[in-house]
Every structure is written in C-alpha cells, then in structure tokens.
Design a protein around this motif. Structure first.
Motif, PDB file in Angstrom:
ATOM      1  N   ARG A 170      86.518  31.343   3.720  1.00  0.00           N
ATOM      2  CA  ARG A 170      86.936  31.914   2.448  1.00  0.00           C
ATOM      3  C   ARG A 170      88.228  31.245   1.988  1.00  0.00           C
ATOM      4  O   ARG A 170      89.210  31.234   2.720  1.00  0.00           O
ATOM      5  CB  ARG A 170      87.139  33.431   2.572  1.00  0.00           C
ATOM      6  CG  ARG A 170      85.859  34.187   2.847  1.00  0.00           C
ATOM      7  CD  ARG A 170      86.081  35.684   2.764  1.00  0.00           C
ATOM      8  NE  ARG A 170      84.840  36.420   2.968  1.00  0.00           N
ATOM      9  CZ  ARG A 170      83.988  36.720   2.004  1.00  0.00           C
ATOM     10  NH1 ARG A 170      84.242  36.321   0.765  1.00  0.00           N
ATOM     11  NH2 ARG A 170      82.881  37.398   2.260  1.00  0.00           N
ATOM     12  N   GLU A 172      91.052  30.772  -1.328  1.00  0.00           N
ATOM     13  CA  GLU A 172      91.527  31.431  -2.530  1.00  0.00           C
ATOM     14  C   GLU A 172      91.134  30.662  -3.785  1.00  0.00           C
ATOM     15  O   GLU A 172      90.992  31.241  -4.858  1.00  0.00           O
ATOM     16  CB  GLU A 172      93.049  31.587  -2.461  1.00  0.00           C
ATOM     17  CG  GLU A 172      93.528  32.455  -1.315  1.00  0.00           C
ATOM     18  CD  GLU A 172      93.067  33.901  -1.449  1.00  0.00           C
ATOM     19  OE1 GLU A 172      92.816  34.333  -2.592  1.00  0.00           O
ATOM     20  OE2 GLU A 172      92.960  34.585  -0.420  1.00  0.00           O
ATOM     21  N   SER A 173      90.996  29.355  -3.660  1.00  0.00           N
ATOM     22  CA  SER A 173      90.693  28.531  -4.832  1.00  0.00           C
ATOM     23  C   SER A 173      89.211  28.569  -5.228  1.00  0.00           C
ATOM     24  O   SER A 173      88.853  28.127  -6.315  1.00  0.00           O
ATOM     25  CB  SER A 173      91.095  27.075  -4.571  1.00  0.00           C
ATOM     26  OG  SER A 173      90.411  26.563  -3.434  1.00  0.00           O
ATOM     27  N   ARG A 175      85.978  30.581  -6.324  1.00  0.00           N
ATOM     28  CA  ARG A 175      85.581  31.844  -6.939  1.00  0.00           C
ATOM     29  C   ARG A 175      84.211  32.256  -6.406  1.00  0.00           C
ATOM     30  O   ARG A 175      83.260  31.497  -6.457  1.00  0.00           O
ATOM     31  CB  ARG A 175      85.540  31.709  -8.459  1.00  0.00           C
ATOM     32  CG  ARG A 175      86.863  31.323  -9.080  1.00  0.00           C
ATOM     33  CD  ARG A 175      86.775  31.243 -10.594  1.00  0.00           C
ATOM     34  NE  ARG A 175      86.426  32.540 -11.165  1.00  0.00           N
ATOM     35  CZ  ARG A 175      86.245  32.754 -12.459  1.00  0.00           C
ATOM     36  NH1 ARG A 175      86.371  31.738 -13.322  1.00  0.00           N
ATOM     37  NH2 ARG A 175      85.938  33.952 -12.907  1.00  0.00           N
ATOM     38  N   ARG A 176      84.141  33.464  -5.876  1.00  0.00           N
ATOM     39  CA  ARG A 176      82.896  33.972  -5.303  1.00  0.00           C
ATOM     40  C   ARG A 176      82.507  35.274  -5.981  1.00  0.00           C
ATOM     41  O   ARG A 176      83.357  35.995  -6.519  1.00  0.00           O
ATOM     42  CB  ARG A 176      83.040  34.197  -3.793  1.00  0.00           C
ATOM     43  CG  ARG A 176      83.352  32.946  -3.003  1.00  0.00           C
ATOM     44  CD  ARG A 176      83.468  33.256  -1.522  1.00  0.00           C
ATOM     45  NE  ARG A 176      83.774  32.076  -0.744  1.00  0.00           N
ATOM     46  CZ  ARG A 176      82.870  31.242  -0.261  1.00  0.00           C
ATOM     47  NH1 ARG A 176      81.590  31.497  -0.468  1.00  0.00           N
ATOM     48  NH2 ARG A 176      83.221  30.182   0.427  1.00  0.00           N
ATOM     49  N   GLN A 177      81.249  35.548  -5.972  1.00  0.00           N
ATOM     50  CA  GLN A 177      80.756  36.789  -6.530  1.00  0.00           C
ATOM     51  C   GLN A 177      80.982  37.949  -5.555  1.00  0.00           C
ATOM     52  O   GLN A 177      80.898  37.768  -4.336  1.00  0.00           O
ATOM     53  CB  GLN A 177      79.261  36.691  -6.853  1.00  0.00           C
ATOM     54  CG  GLN A 177      78.950  35.811  -8.051  1.00  0.00           C
ATOM     55  CD  GLN A 177      77.472  35.826  -8.381  1.00  0.00           C
ATOM     56  OE1 GLN A 177      76.647  36.071  -7.518  1.00  0.00           O
ATOM     57  NE2 GLN A 177      77.145  35.570  -9.635  1.00  0.00           N
TER      58      GLN A 177
END
Length: 208
Positions: A170, A172-173, A175-177
C-alpha cells in the motif's frame, strides 16, 4: 517392443530434463527443460492409456504454467548471482533432504516391484469401452479420494491468500478504491448542492 522402446526413451528424456531444470545456470533454459519434461511425462501418460491426464498436462502445465514461468523469468531483472551466494551454506542440508527422499522412493519402488502394499490396495476404476477416462477419474476422485481432493484445494487456497498478502503493498501515492466507503456513503457525503448565478461559474468567477 515398440511400446517398451517408447517408454524407456521418454523416461530417460524426462529424468534428464528434470536434472537439467535444477542444474542449468540460465533460468530461461531451466524453464525450457521443464517444458520438455512435461511433454515427456505426457507421453508416458499416453502409453498408460490416460489420454485425459496427458492432455491436461500439456494444456495446463505447458500452455499456462511453464509459459508464465518463462515470461516472469524473462521480464524480471533478477540478480541470480546474488541469489547463488548462499548456495554453499545450504548444500549440506539440501543433500540430507535429497538423500531421505531418494531412500523413500527406492523403498517404495522395491515394495511395489515385489507386489506388496500396492497389490493389496483398492484398484481404481479403469476406463472401458463404456466409460471414458474422464468418467473413471471423476468416480475415483470424488469417491475414494474426495477428502484428499478437498484438502489439496484448501492448501492451494491458503497458498494463494499468502501470495497476495506477501506481495500487497500500500502506497500513499496510489489511489485505491474503498468498496466499504463507497457502499456506506449517503446523500450528505456524496452530493453537494450549490446555487450558481447566471453568467458566473461554480467558483464565483465571471465567465467570459
């Protein structure tokens, strides 16, 4: 005589290619030798009258697994020199494990050759003129070996979950749903009503 020659020839090719899979220095060559071992094993299945297993070996292992191995090895930039640095340290342990496995295979081969435990086992339902190989395998697999089959499925499921957990990263940069947040949102958090004046944009700047 012809079947015997074919059996010994394909067996020798399968054993030799299996050794070259482990001893080859180039990983791409190892995958190619693995494909040859699969083809030789498929030929042995054909000689035994198990055409379905031979087709399954070629389609699944050669057509999918081995090709996937080849793509992964060729696409990833793996430092194999660094991986081989600790090879000598694990060599004694690997030799012990290999010796134990060899002794077990020799003991089982001697027992089978003498007609021991294998002769007293329940004979599987062989394919006849009325039943095909697929039907015979299905009857044996889902009756006598149904618990072993389910256990193998659970092991594969655990391995798949473990691979996903180990490789999931994971950032931070990225974008995940979030399906939970998307499902639980309401009108107050997802809809915003603004009064827009004619000739003026949403930001309040006059349109030209």
């Amino acid at each position: 005589m012809l079947q015997g020659i074919a059996f010994y020839l394909m067996s020798a090719v399968a054993v030799l290619s299996g050794l070259l899979v482990v001893t080859a220095r180039n990983p791409v060559h190892s995958v190619l030798w693995l494909i040859l071992a699969f083809f030789s094993s498929a030929g042995l299945f054909v000689l035994l009258g198990a055409e379905f297993l031979a087709m399954l070996l070629v389609v699944v292992y050669v057509g999918a697994v081995a090709v996937l191995f080849l793509f992964v090895v060729m696409m990833l930039d793996v430092d194999f020199v660094r991986l081989r640095e600790g090879f000598a340290a694990y060599l004694p342990l690997a030799a012990i494990v290999a010796g134990v496995l060899l002794a077990e295979m020799v003991m089982i081969s001697i027992v089978v050759a003498q007609g021991g435990a294998a002769a007293d086992a329940v004979a599987p339902a062989l394919a006849t003129a009325d039943t095909t190989n697929v039907e015979a395998i299905g009857r044996v697999l889902y009756t006598d070996y149904v618990y072993v089959f389910q256990a193998a499925g659970i092991v594969l499921l655990i391995a798949m979950i473990g691979a996903i957990v180990l490789t999931l990263r994971r950032k931070e940069s990225v974008r995940r749903q979030d399906p939970g947040a998307q499902t639980n949102r309401d009108r107050r958090t997802s809809v915003e009503i603004k009064g827009v004046t004619t000739g003026v944009g949403v930001t309040g700047e006059e349109l030209r």
